[in-house]
Design a protein around this motif. Sequence first.
Motif, short mmCIF file in Angstrom:
data_model
loop_
_atom_site.label_atom_id
_atom_site.label_comp_id
_atom_site.label_asym_id
_atom_site.label_seq_id
_atom_site.Cartn_x
_atom_site.Cartn_y
_atom_site.Cartn_z
N ASP A 39 0.84 -1.19 0.00
CA ASP A 39 0.00 0.00 0.00
C ASP A 39 0.89 1.26 0.00
O ASP A 39 1.68 1.47 0.91
CB ASP A 39 -0.89 -0.01 1.25
N THR A 40 0.76 2.09 -1.03
CA THR A 40 1.60 3.29 -1.13
C THR A 40 1.34 4.27 0.01
O THR A 40 2.23 5.03 0.39
CB THR A 40 1.35 3.99 -2.48
N SER A 41 0.12 4.28 0.55
CA SER A 41 -0.17 5.17 1.67
C SER A 41 0.51 4.72 2.95
O SER A 41 0.60 5.48 3.91
CB SER A 41 -1.69 5.27 1.90
N LYS A 42 0.98 3.49 2.97
CA LYS A 42 1.69 2.96 4.14
C LYS A 42 3.19 2.81 3.87
O LYS A 42 3.90 2.12 4.60
CB LYS A 42 1.10 1.61 4.56
N GLY A 43 3.66 3.39 2.78
CA GLY A 43 5.10 3.37 2.51
C GLY A 43 5.49 2.69 1.22
O GLY A 43 6.60 2.86 0.74
N GLY A 44 4.58 1.89 0.65
CA GLY A 44 4.86 1.27 -0.64
C GLY A 44 6.08 0.35 -0.62
O GLY A 44 7.02 0.55 -1.39
N GLY A 45 6.06 -0.66 0.25
CA GLY A 45 7.18 -1.60 0.31
C GLY A 45 7.02 -2.75 -0.67
O GLY A 45 6.10 -2.79 -1.48
N THR A 46 7.97 -3.69 -0.59
CA THR A 46 7.97 -4.88 -1.44
C THR A 46 7.82 -6.11 -0.56
O THR A 46 8.53 -6.25 0.44
CB THR A 46 9.28 -4.98 -2.24
N ARG A 99 14.47 1.77 4.13
CA ARG A 99 15.24 1.95 5.36
C ARG A 99 15.55 0.64 6.06
O ARG A 99 16.30 0.62 7.03
CB ARG A 99 14.46 2.86 6.32
N GLY A 100 15.01 -0.45 5.58
CA GLY A 100 15.25 -1.74 6.22
C GLY A 100 14.02 -2.62 6.11
O GLY A 100 13.08 -2.32 5.39
N ASN A 101 14.03 -3.73 6.82
CA ASN A 101 12.92 -4.67 6.79
C ASN A 101 12.03 -4.53 8.01
O ASN A 101 12.53 -4.29 9.12
CB ASN A 101 13.45 -6.11 6.75
N CYS A 108 6.06 -0.18 5.77
CA CYS A 108 7.23 0.70 5.82
C CYS A 108 7.05 1.92 6.73
O CYS A 108 8.01 2.37 7.34
CB CYS A 108 7.60 1.15 4.42
N ASN A 109 5.84 2.47 6.80
CA ASN A 109 5.62 3.67 7.61
C ASN A 109 5.34 3.35 9.08
O ASN A 109 5.01 4.27 9.84
CB ASN A 109 4.47 4.49 7.04
N ASP A 110 5.42 2.09 9.44
CA ASP A 110 5.15 1.72 10.83
C ASP A 110 6.41 1.99 11.66
O ASP A 110 7.35 1.22 11.65
CB ASP A 110 4.77 0.24 10.90
N ASP A 111 6.42 3.13 12.36
CA ASP A 111 7.58 3.53 13.16
C ASP A 111 7.50 3.03 14.60
O ASP A 111 8.35 3.37 15.42
CB ASP A 111 7.72 5.05 13.17
N SER A 112 6.48 2.23 14.91
CA SER A 112 6.32 1.77 16.29
C SER A 112 7.20 0.58 16.61
O SER A 112 7.30 0.16 17.74
CB SER A 112 4.86 1.40 16.55
N ILE A 113 7.82 0.04 15.59
CA ILE A 113 8.71 -1.10 15.82
C ILE A 113 10.07 -0.79 15.25
O ILE A 113 10.23 0.05 14.37
CB ILE A 113 8.16 -2.40 15.18
N SER A 114 11.07 -1.46 15.75
CA SER A 114 12.44 -1.22 15.28
C SER A 114 12.62 -1.88 13.93
O SER A 114 12.09 -2.96 13.67
CB SER A 114 13.44 -1.79 16.29
N LYS A 115 13.36 -1.20 13.08
CA LYS A 115 13.62 -1.73 11.75
C LYS A 115 14.62 -2.87 11.84
O LYS A 115 15.59 -2.82 12.59
CB LYS A 115 14.18 -0.63 10.84
#
Length: 322
Positions: free
Chosen positions: A235-242, A258-260, A265-272
């Motif tokens: 979802d591009t609104s959530k960062g558009g990852g693969t 920025r990592g896995n 991708c936009n979930d900053d509540s957990i460590s990458k």
Amino acid sequence: MASLLACKFILLIGLQFLSLTAAQASPCRPYCGNIPINYPFGIDEGCGSPYYSHILVCSDQGKLELRTPSGRYPVKSISYSDPHIIVTDPFMWNCLDGDSFRPTRPFSLDTSTHLSLSSQNDYLFFNCSEENVIVQPKPMFCERYPEKCDSSCDSSSYLCRHLPECASALTRSTCCSYYPKATESLRLMLKYCASYTSVHWRNTGETQPDDQVPEYGIRVDFDIPVTTRCLQCQDTSKGGGTCGFDTKTQSFLCLCERGNVTTYCNDDSISKRTRNGVIAGTVTGVSVAGAFGIGAGIWYFKKVRAKAPVTCGVQSNENRLF
């Protein structure tokens, strides 16, 4: 002199580390040549779905191949809207062969994967032994022997009478059409026939009767395993990852710049998490070669600094390495 050597050594180690880190953060390759590589496939480690890991191989020349138990086959195209792959088999008969037949091999798929031979394939066999193979016009034969209808090789099929691209390629050889139920039946047919080829029916998007045209090649159907986590990741609104996976545990990973992450991708509540296995060998390269090299650099730098001051360009509090 020692100071200059120390600067060069440290800069070299730093560049190696940065290059490894950059490679580690590279996204999955979206193309092999001009063929798009989308989920569920991947041509890099940890990309796509684990169900299709190592099935597609992309050469340095940009040639895509499908790997199966019977060999590696050039991929002609991939459709994701009507999920299928079209592959060619260089060992199969083609128009240029005419009445000359080369040794061939039966095409097979790994039954443990989510790949299957499409029902839109037709198989043509040439110069079959009528002592071992039922070679009859199918409509007439099926009327007389309905119980044996499925085992007959139709000598009056449309494709035998209208070979795609080369209707008159055969002048001395016989042709019949038969759909093998399994790889074993295909092997048995080739035991008593000179050669064979596969024809698939391509959808043209036109209205009937021009909606399908026959072309040489093997159509392989595949499933697209859709999960909520993969949809969120893309979802591009959530960062558009693969969508990808951990190469060790096979568990889902969302591959981001920025990592896995295990969500999106936009979930900053957990460590990458580090990009484990996205580019083959980069994780090992960073953890072993990079760590060893940097450690050695620090040790060497401290040893030299104890003897003489080190100045890499203009040293200040802003550009100081240590």
